[in-house]
Design an enzyme around this catalytic site. Structure first.
Site, PDB file in Angstrom:
ATOM      1  N   SER A 108       0.720  -1.339  -0.322  1.00  0.00           N
ATOM      2  CA  SER A 108      -0.322  -0.326   0.277  1.00  0.00           C
ATOM      3  C   SER A 108       1.052   1.296  -0.376  1.00  0.00           C
ATOM      4  O   SER A 108       2.175   1.395   0.354  1.00  0.00           O
ATOM      5  CB  SER A 108      -1.146  -0.153   0.927  1.00  0.00           C
ATOM      6  OG  SER A 108      -1.215   1.247   1.241  1.00  0.00           O
ATOM      7  N   TYR A 149      -1.226  -0.302  10.873  1.00  0.00           N
ATOM      8  CA  TYR A 149      -1.379  -0.379   9.126  1.00  0.00           C
ATOM      9  C   TYR A 149      -0.503  -0.270   8.380  1.00  0.00           C
ATOM     10  O   TYR A 149      -0.034  -1.040   7.125  1.00  0.00           O
ATOM     11  CB  TYR A 149      -3.113   0.538   8.547  1.00  0.00           C
ATOM     12  CG  TYR A 149      -3.308  -0.104   7.202  1.00  0.00           C
ATOM     13  CD1 TYR A 149      -3.212  -1.458   6.616  1.00  0.00           C
ATOM     14  CD2 TYR A 149      -2.749   0.795   6.012  1.00  0.00           C
ATOM     15  CE1 TYR A 149      -3.969  -1.789   5.245  1.00  0.00           C
ATOM     16  CE2 TYR A 149      -3.457   0.410   4.675  1.00  0.00           C
ATOM     17  CZ  TYR A 149      -3.252  -1.164   4.521  1.00  0.00           C
ATOM     18  OH  TYR A 149      -3.874  -0.963   3.141  1.00  0.00           O
ATOM     19  N   ALA A 204       2.314   0.205   9.436  1.00  0.00           N
ATOM     20  CA  ALA A 204       4.157  -0.386  10.111  1.00  0.00           C
ATOM     21  C   ALA A 204       4.168  -1.000   8.713  1.00  0.00           C
ATOM     22  O   ALA A 204       5.149  -2.218   8.577  1.00  0.00           O
ATOM     23  CB  ALA A 204       4.076  -0.702  10.850  1.00  0.00           C
TER      24      ALA A 204
HETATM   25  N1  NAD Z   1      -8.445  -0.981  -0.761  1.00  0.00           N
HETATM   26  C1  NAD Z   1      -7.798  -0.281  -0.657  1.00  0.00           C
HETATM   27  O1  NAD Z   1      -7.634   1.341  -1.083  1.00  0.00           O
HETATM   28  C2  NAD Z   1      -6.261  -0.135  -1.011  1.00  0.00           C
HETATM   29  C3  NAD Z   1      -5.407   0.202  -0.682  1.00  0.00           C
HETATM   30  C4  NAD Z   1      -3.958  -0.248  -0.688  1.00  0.00           C
HETATM   31  C5  NAD Z   1      -3.803  -1.412  -0.578  1.00  0.00           C
HETATM   32  N2  NAD Z   1      -5.710  -2.053  -0.218  1.00  0.00           N
HETATM   33  C6  NAD Z   1      -4.961  -4.276   0.438  1.00  0.00           C
HETATM   34  O2  NAD Z   1      -5.319  -4.860  -0.878  1.00  0.00           O
HETATM   35  C7  NAD Z   1      -5.575  -5.998   0.102  1.00  0.00           C
HETATM   36  C8  NAD Z   1      -6.808  -5.799  -0.507  1.00  0.00           C
HETATM   37  O3  NAD Z   1      -7.642  -5.133  -0.164  1.00  0.00           O
HETATM   38  P1  NAD Z   1      -9.337  -4.925  -0.209  1.00  0.00           P
HETATM   39  O4  NAD Z   1      -9.198  -3.497  -0.245  1.00  0.00           O
HETATM   40  O5  NAD Z   1      -9.635  -5.435  -1.327  1.00  0.00           O
HETATM   41  O6  NAD Z   1     -10.084  -5.245   1.369  1.00  0.00           O
HETATM   42  P2  NAD Z   1     -11.343  -5.967   1.502  1.00  0.00           P
HETATM   43  O7  NAD Z   1     -11.389  -5.840   2.411  1.00  0.00           O
HETATM   44  O8  NAD Z   1     -12.752  -5.906   0.217  1.00  0.00           O
HETATM   45  O9  NAD Z   1     -11.122  -8.152   0.706  1.00  0.00           O
HETATM   46  C9  NAD Z   1     -10.407  -7.986   1.325  1.00  0.00           C
HETATM   47  C10 NAD Z   1     -10.009  -9.182   1.870  1.00  0.00           C
HETATM   48  O10 NAD Z   1      -9.337 -10.433   2.712  1.00  0.00           O
HETATM   49  C11 NAD Z   1     -10.327 -11.468   3.136  1.00  0.00           C
HETATM   50  N3  NAD Z   1     -10.080 -11.439   4.477  1.00  0.00           N
HETATM   51  C12 NAD Z   1      -9.169 -11.054   5.727  1.00  0.00           C
HETATM   52  N4  NAD Z   1      -8.648 -10.860   6.691  1.00  0.00           N
HETATM   53  C13 NAD Z   1      -8.617 -12.168   6.624  1.00  0.00           C
HETATM   54  C14 NAD Z   1      -7.767 -14.012   7.464  1.00  0.00           C
HETATM   55  N5  NAD Z   1      -7.413 -13.716   8.463  1.00  0.00           N
HETATM   56  N6  NAD Z   1      -7.814 -14.561   6.538  1.00  0.00           N
HETATM   57  C15 NAD Z   1      -7.979 -15.240   4.775  1.00  0.00           C
HETATM   58  N7  NAD Z   1      -8.880 -13.993   4.021  1.00  0.00           N
HETATM   59  C16 NAD Z   1      -8.523 -13.151   4.445  1.00  0.00           C
HETATM   60  C17 NAD Z   1     -11.810 -10.761   3.784  1.00  0.00           C
HETATM   61  O11 NAD Z   1     -12.740 -11.465   4.225  1.00  0.00           O
HETATM   62  C18 NAD Z   1     -11.992 -10.023   2.681  1.00  0.00           C
HETATM   63  O12 NAD Z   1     -12.399 -10.951   1.393  1.00  0.00           O
HETATM   64  C19 NAD Z   1      -5.319  -5.722   0.962  1.00  0.00           C
HETATM   65  O13 NAD Z   1      -4.364  -6.313   1.372  1.00  0.00           O
HETATM   66  C20 NAD Z   1      -5.044  -4.546   1.639  1.00  0.00           C
HETATM   67  O14 NAD Z   1      -4.341  -4.321   2.490  1.00  0.00           O
HETATM   68  C21 NAD Z   1      -6.007  -1.853  -0.207  1.00  0.00           C
HETATM   69  C1  LIG Z   2     -10.119   2.564   4.863  1.00  0.00           C
HETATM   70  C2  LIG Z   2      -9.619   3.440   4.816  1.00  0.00           C
HETATM   71  C3  LIG Z   2      -9.627   4.160   6.311  1.00  0.00           C
HETATM   72  C4  LIG Z   2      -8.296   3.141   3.410  1.00  0.00           C
HETATM   73  C5  LIG Z   2      -7.381   1.518   4.066  1.00  0.00           C
HETATM   74  C6  LIG Z   2      -6.518   1.383   3.146  1.00  0.00           C
HETATM   75  C7  LIG Z   2      -5.861   2.654   2.208  1.00  0.00           C
HETATM   76  C8  LIG Z   2      -4.533   2.047   1.359  1.00  0.00           C
HETATM   77  O1  LIG Z   2      -4.042   2.966   0.479  1.00  0.00           O
HETATM   78  O2  LIG Z   2      -4.071   0.867   2.049  1.00  0.00           O
HETATM   79  C9  LIG Z   2      -6.258   3.405   2.287  1.00  0.00           C
HETATM   80  O3  LIG Z   2      -6.760   4.301   1.048  1.00  0.00           O
HETATM   81  C10 LIG Z   2      -7.223   4.430   3.216  1.00  0.00           C
HETATM   82  O4  LIG Z   2      -7.998   5.145   2.506  1.00  0.00           O
END
Ligand code: NAD
Ligand SMILES: CC(C)C1=CC=C(C(=O)O)[C@@H](O)[C@H]1O
Length: 260
Positions: free
Chosen positions: A152, A167, A169
């Site tokens: 991220s 997060y 970290a």
């Molecule tokens: N959405 C964003 O803006 C964003 C930005 C940067 C990075 N990310 C990263 O992308 C990845 C996916 O995020 P997302 O936005 O699709 O999130 P989301 O919450 O929509 O989906 C996450 C999925 O992971 C599963 N999950 C959570 N804990 C789990 C566990 N202990 N074991 C197995 N599965 C588990 C959930 O059930 C869910 O299906 C994450 O690592 C997140 O940190 C997201």
């Molecule tokens: C839920 C929100 C504070 C959020 C989750 C994850 C992010 C990421 O960049 O990994 C952010 O974009 C942030 O908006």
């Protein structure tokens, strides 16, 4: 390079490959599973709730993709080992591992309990260690493999609006782990990379207040949030044979958010 190789068309297909995607029941992980499947891979979709994982796999099968759902808590090392054993039994060795499962915690650090800190570290960081430990020996035996971690921009810039410092970290550590593993696995022709998204529209970010969302978008030259498909496209490139000379890379897929 000989003339035949120089003029051979690029090939991004993943036919015959087995991919394992964690957190694939929804969001970014699901889009990655669909995209890898459309590139030809057999896909194992792992998620916390076995029924949600199976429903997600069924959606891929409806698209003609070979897919299975697997229930796993990626924070539990024994469950991770059992998941990999199950995937290997049904689909053969894992060629492509995508460590995507993750959670965010939005509490400011001083309000964060130790239990919450540990849970974020367990799911966002320890899981990567557990999954890599389970698949790497097989990849080393086959002298081939692709490991792709979903980091991220928070792991590069720190917390604040981008999720809290805890997060950030965890994601920062995923970035360091990606670079270290790339050095360890490189001699076995295994690449290890990360994709680093900024704000992407999923259930995770649906909690963001409109004002906070607008503030983040204002910092993105492209002026929009990412889609899960944007992230999946980068993963497919890194998973392909054509990315064989890319390792230890942390690829921003962020609408320009990280540009100076
Ligand atoms: N959405 C964003 O803006 C964003 C930005 C940067 C990075 N990310 C990263 O992308 C990845 C996916 O995020 P997302 O936005 O699709 O999130 P989301 O919450 O929509 O989906 C996450 C999925 O992971 C599963 N999950 C959570 N804990 C789990 C566990 N202990 N074991 C197995 N599965 C588990 C959930 O059930 C869910 O299906 C994450 O690592 C997140 O940190 C997201
Ligand atoms: C839920 C929100 C504070 C959020 C989750 C994850 C992010 C990421 O960049 O990994 C952010 O974009 C942030 O908006």
């Amino acid at each position: 390079m000989n003339a035949a190789a120089a003029y051979a068309p690029l090939n991004f297909t993943l036919t015959g490959r087995t991919a394992l995607v964690t957190g694939a029941a929804r969001g970014i992980g699901h889009a990655i599973a669909v995209a890898l499947g459309h590139c030809g891979a057999r896909v194992a979709l792992a998620d916390l709730d076995p029924q949600a994982a199976e429903r997600a796999a069924e959606l891929l099968r409806a698209q003609g993709i070979e897919a299975i759902g697997v229930g796993v808590d990626v924070a539990e090392e024994q469950q991770v080992q059992a998941m990999v054993t199950q995937v290997e039994r049904l689909f053969g060795g894992v060629d492509i591992l995508v460590n995507n499962a993750g959670i965010v915690s939005t509490a400011p650090l001083l309000e964060l309990t130790t239990a919450e800190w540990n849970r974020v570290m367990a799911i966002d960081l320890n899981s990567v260690f557990f999954c890599v430990k389970a698949v790497l020996p097989g990849m080393m035996d086959r002298r081939a493999g692709r490991i792709i971690n979903i980091a991220s921009v928070a792991g590069k810039r720190g917390g604040g609006l981008l999720g809290n410092s805890c997060y950030a970290a965890a994601k920062g550590a995923v970035i360091a782990l990606t670079k270290g593993l790339a050095r360890e696995a490189g001699p076995f022709d295994i690449t290890v990379n990360a994709v680093s998204p900024a704000l992407t529209d999923t259930e995770m970010t649906s909690v963001l207040a409109p004002q906070a969302r607008a503030q983040v978008l204002a910092q993105m030259p492209l002026g929009r949030a990412g889609t899960p498909r944007d992230i999946a496209a980068a993963v497919c490139f890194l998973a392909s044979a054509e990315a064989g000379f890319v390792t230890g890379e942390i690829m921003d897929v962020d609408g320009g958010f990280m540009r100076d």
